[in-house]
Write a protein that holds these residues in place. Structure first.
Motif, PDB file in Angstrom:
ATOM      1  N   PRO A 272     -73.445 -15.169 -92.597  1.00  0.00           N
ATOM      2  CA  PRO A 272     -72.582 -14.444 -91.648  1.00  0.00           C
ATOM      3  C   PRO A 272     -73.343 -13.934 -90.421  1.00  0.00           C
ATOM      4  O   PRO A 272     -72.771 -13.848 -89.325  1.00  0.00           O
ATOM      5  CB  PRO A 272     -72.017 -13.282 -92.479  1.00  0.00           C
ATOM      6  CG  PRO A 272     -72.891 -13.174 -93.670  1.00  0.00           C
ATOM      7  CD  PRO A 272     -73.448 -14.533 -93.926  1.00  0.00           C
ATOM      8  N   ILE A 273     -74.616 -13.602 -90.583  1.00  0.00           N
ATOM      9  CA  ILE A 273     -75.430 -13.138 -89.446  1.00  0.00           C
ATOM     10  C   ILE A 273     -75.618 -14.280 -88.457  1.00  0.00           C
ATOM     11  O   ILE A 273     -75.452 -14.116 -87.242  1.00  0.00           O
ATOM     12  CB  ILE A 273     -76.797 -12.619 -89.948  1.00  0.00           C
ATOM     13  CG1 ILE A 273     -76.606 -11.428 -90.887  1.00  0.00           C
ATOM     14  CG2 ILE A 273     -77.697 -12.236 -88.774  1.00  0.00           C
ATOM     15  CD1 ILE A 273     -77.867 -11.018 -91.632  1.00  0.00           C
ATOM     16  N   ILE A 274     -75.991 -15.475 -88.979  1.00  0.00           N
ATOM     17  CA  ILE A 274     -76.197 -16.638 -88.115  1.00  0.00           C
ATOM     18  C   ILE A 274     -74.893 -17.009 -87.409  1.00  0.00           C
ATOM     19  O   ILE A 274     -74.873 -17.312 -86.214  1.00  0.00           O
ATOM     20  CB  ILE A 274     -76.743 -17.834 -88.926  1.00  0.00           C
ATOM     21  CG1 ILE A 274     -78.131 -17.513 -89.496  1.00  0.00           C
ATOM     22  CG2 ILE A 274     -76.799 -19.102 -88.064  1.00  0.00           C
ATOM     23  CD1 ILE A 274     -78.645 -18.535 -90.501  1.00  0.00           C
ATOM     24  N   ARG A 275     -73.774 -16.950 -88.139  1.00  0.00           N
ATOM     25  CA  ARG A 275     -72.484 -17.318 -87.539  1.00  0.00           C
ATOM     26  C   ARG A 275     -72.101 -16.350 -86.415  1.00  0.00           C
ATOM     27  O   ARG A 275     -71.630 -16.764 -85.353  1.00  0.00           O
ATOM     28  CB  ARG A 275     -71.388 -17.361 -88.619  1.00  0.00           C
ATOM     29  CG  ARG A 275     -70.085 -17.965 -88.098  1.00  0.00           C
ATOM     30  CD  ARG A 275     -69.062 -18.116 -89.209  1.00  0.00           C
ATOM     31  NE  ARG A 275     -69.490 -19.037 -90.252  1.00  0.00           N
ATOM     32  CZ  ARG A 275     -69.427 -20.369 -90.170  1.00  0.00           C
ATOM     33  NH1 ARG A 275     -68.961 -20.950 -89.068  1.00  0.00           N
ATOM     34  NH2 ARG A 275     -69.841 -21.122 -91.177  1.00  0.00           N
ATOM     35  N   GLU A 276     -72.301 -15.083 -86.650  1.00  0.00           N
ATOM     36  CA  GLU A 276     -71.975 -14.095 -85.613  1.00  0.00           C
ATOM     37  C   GLU A 276     -72.807 -14.346 -84.356  1.00  0.00           C
ATOM     38  O   GLU A 276     -72.299 -14.329 -83.238  1.00  0.00           O
ATOM     39  CB  GLU A 276     -72.250 -12.685 -86.152  1.00  0.00           C
ATOM     40  CG  GLU A 276     -71.933 -11.588 -85.158  1.00  0.00           C
ATOM     41  CD  GLU A 276     -72.276 -10.198 -85.685  1.00  0.00           C
ATOM     42  OE1 GLU A 276     -72.194  -9.243 -84.888  1.00  0.00           O
ATOM     43  OE2 GLU A 276     -72.641 -10.067 -86.874  1.00  0.00           O
ATOM     44  N   ARG A 277     -74.086 -14.608 -84.547  1.00  0.00           N
ATOM     45  CA  ARG A 277     -74.962 -14.829 -83.389  1.00  0.00           C
ATOM     46  C   ARG A 277     -74.660 -16.147 -82.687  1.00  0.00           C
ATOM     47  O   ARG A 277     -74.719 -16.227 -81.460  1.00  0.00           O
ATOM     48  CB  ARG A 277     -76.419 -14.764 -83.841  1.00  0.00           C
ATOM     49  CG  ARG A 277     -76.816 -13.331 -84.172  1.00  0.00           C
ATOM     50  CD  ARG A 277     -78.199 -13.204 -84.738  1.00  0.00           C
ATOM     51  NE  ARG A 277     -78.459 -11.817 -85.078  1.00  0.00           N
ATOM     52  CZ  ARG A 277     -79.387 -11.414 -85.925  1.00  0.00           C
ATOM     53  NH1 ARG A 277     -80.166 -12.313 -86.511  1.00  0.00           N
ATOM     54  NH2 ARG A 277     -79.573 -10.134 -86.167  1.00  0.00           N
ATOM     55  N   ALA A 278     -74.333 -17.170 -83.460  1.00  0.00           N
ATOM     56  CA  ALA A 278     -73.957 -18.452 -82.857  1.00  0.00           C
ATOM     57  C   ALA A 278     -72.723 -18.270 -81.976  1.00  0.00           C
ATOM     58  O   ALA A 278     -72.655 -18.781 -80.851  1.00  0.00           O
ATOM     59  CB  ALA A 278     -73.686 -19.493 -83.940  1.00  0.00           C
ATOM     60  N   GLY A 279     -71.754 -17.516 -82.484  1.00  0.00           N
ATOM     61  CA  GLY A 279     -70.544 -17.250 -81.703  1.00  0.00           C
ATOM     62  C   GLY A 279     -70.851 -16.488 -80.427  1.00  0.00           C
ATOM     63  O   GLY A 279     -70.313 -16.796 -79.357  1.00  0.00           O
TER      64      GLY A 279
END
Length: 420
Positions: free
Chosen positions: A133-140
């Motif tokens: 979820p951390i990687i996804r938030e930052r990718a977004g």
């Protein structure tokens, strides 16, 4: 280092070179992206090839999938030990002014196994679940700041930014200084000819600066309760807490390069591959579930680290050739990943390839890349988030490639985004 030579950029010219004069160690062949033509010829005519004269000295090239597997899984005959030359085609101990690093990838068991085990929990499945979820938030966040319809450099704005953010998280590194990690990764694998460093002495100075920075973080973590970041794991593990200085630095740089180069260049390489294969891009747009198979296909296609080197510690035969004790043996993963005898339609980029994880980009045996699932996770997330937002990431000009025979890097990639 390599000097300027005759332009050899066509299949006709390459076919005319006497086979024993082929030298695939030349970084310019990778920068110009003509290296594949040389590997095609070696796989056909001389898959276990001896180069007698090159700027890195004599060496064997192992170019076919099964032969590479045979070397990579036989660490008792083919050693990674730094004192024998290590894992790269060039012996750094022969380069004046270069800093010789010790790291667990350049060790044999049992020391290799002990040090690797100390940091493996950072990329264990349970930790990846926490990271997703951390990687996804930052990718977004990264993708939402990009200019739609305007040309920009995908490498700088997306590939570097996402991987550096993830690496800073893994190290629990000061967030505002995270681009230091990118710089140190580039410097670790750079020769002066790349333009990244002015000299080996300058490279040495920057790497020592890196070590001193991390030494400060280490001293903080060793006085705190153990945590899930890589520095804390190394500081608190009996296998790594008393490492000599150059071993400490070497292992840090291994984790930085391993966490940065593979994913950074695969994110860029995937965009380029889809643009070079528009039918595959259409297929992906019509069925985003293909991202799952496309991710390992991108990693195979890009092959972010072109090779690993070993040193024979006894005489051994491969492919009918006699390797002698002390010989330098180079496994060209980039060539093995194009071997049609091991991979169906290996010369094609196919987003719905069956068994797409059947490739050599992560190596095999005891040195198989410990962060391979993290690399795949980052690529899967970035492509899922790209698909939500953009109908196409259009490449608008020629990519610029790294002058290196180790890292198959894309340094610039001009693109334009088309919104959904």
């Amino acid at each position: 280092m390599e000097t300027a030579t005759i332009e050899l950029d066509s299949a006709e010219k390459i076919a005319s070179i006497p086979i024993d004069e082929i030298d695939v160690s030349r970084p310019s062949l990778f920068q110009k992206d003509t290296i594949g033509l040389f590997f095609d010829r070696l796989r056909r005519e001389d898959p276990v090839h001896y180069c007698r004269a090159s700027y890195v000295g004599p060496y064997w090239s192992i170019t076919k999938f099964d032969d590479i597997m045979a070397v990579d899984t036989n660490h008792k005959v083919f050693s990674s030990e730094a004192k024998l030359g290590g894992i790269a085609i060039q012996d750094m101990h022969s380069v004046e002014g270069a800093l010789e690093l010790e790291m667990f990838i350049a060790m044999d068991p049992p020391k290799h196994d002990q040090q690797r085990k100390a940091v493996t929990p950072a990329v264990a499945p349970s930790n990846l679940l926490l990271l997703e979820p951390i990687i996804r938030e930052r990718a977004g966040e990264i993708l939402d700041t990009l200019p739609v319809g305007e040309e920009f450099d995908w490498v700088d704005k997306v590939s570097i930014e996402l991987t550096t953010m993830t690496l800073a998280t893994l190290f629990d590194f000061p967030w505002e200084e995270r681009r230091k990690l990118t710089r140190w990764s580039d410097v670790t694998t750079a020769a002066p000819e790349t333009g990244i460093v002015e000299s080996y002495e300058a490279r040495r100075a920057e790497l020592i600066e890196c070590a001193m920075y991390f030494k400060g973080l280490w001293e903080q973590r060793i006085n705190e309760e153990p945590k899930n970041d890589l520095i804390s794991m190394m500081a608190h593990s009996p296998a790594t807490q008393d490492m000599p200085f150059l071993e400490f630095l070497g292992n840090l740089l291994l984790l930085i390069v391993g966490g940065n180069d593979t994913t950074r260049n695969s994110i860029s390489g995937g965009v380029l591959a889809l643009n070079q294969n528009p039918d595959e891009y259409r297929k992906l747009n019509e069925d985003p579930s293909l991202i799952a198979s496309m991710v390992p296909e991108i990693i195979r296609w890009q092959t972010p680290l072109t090779h690993m080197r070993r040193t024979a510690v006894q005489d051994w035969e491969i492919g009918g050739k006699q390797i002698r004790k002390g010989d330098k043996v180079v496994m060209w993963y980039l060539s093995g990943n194009r071997d049609e005898t091991a991979i169906d339609r290996a010369s094609q980029f196919i987003v719905d390839r069956k068994n797409p994880r059947h490739h050599l980009s992560f190596g095999y045996g005891i040195h198989r890349c410990m962060g391979n699932r993290l690399a795949e996770l980052q690529l899967r997330i970035i492509w899922e988030e790209i698909h939500k937002r953009f109908a196409q990431v259009e490449v608008t000009g020629e990519p610029e490639r790294l002058f290196s025979n180790l890292v198959r890097g894309i340094t610039k990639l001009p693109v334009r985004l088309h919104a959904r």
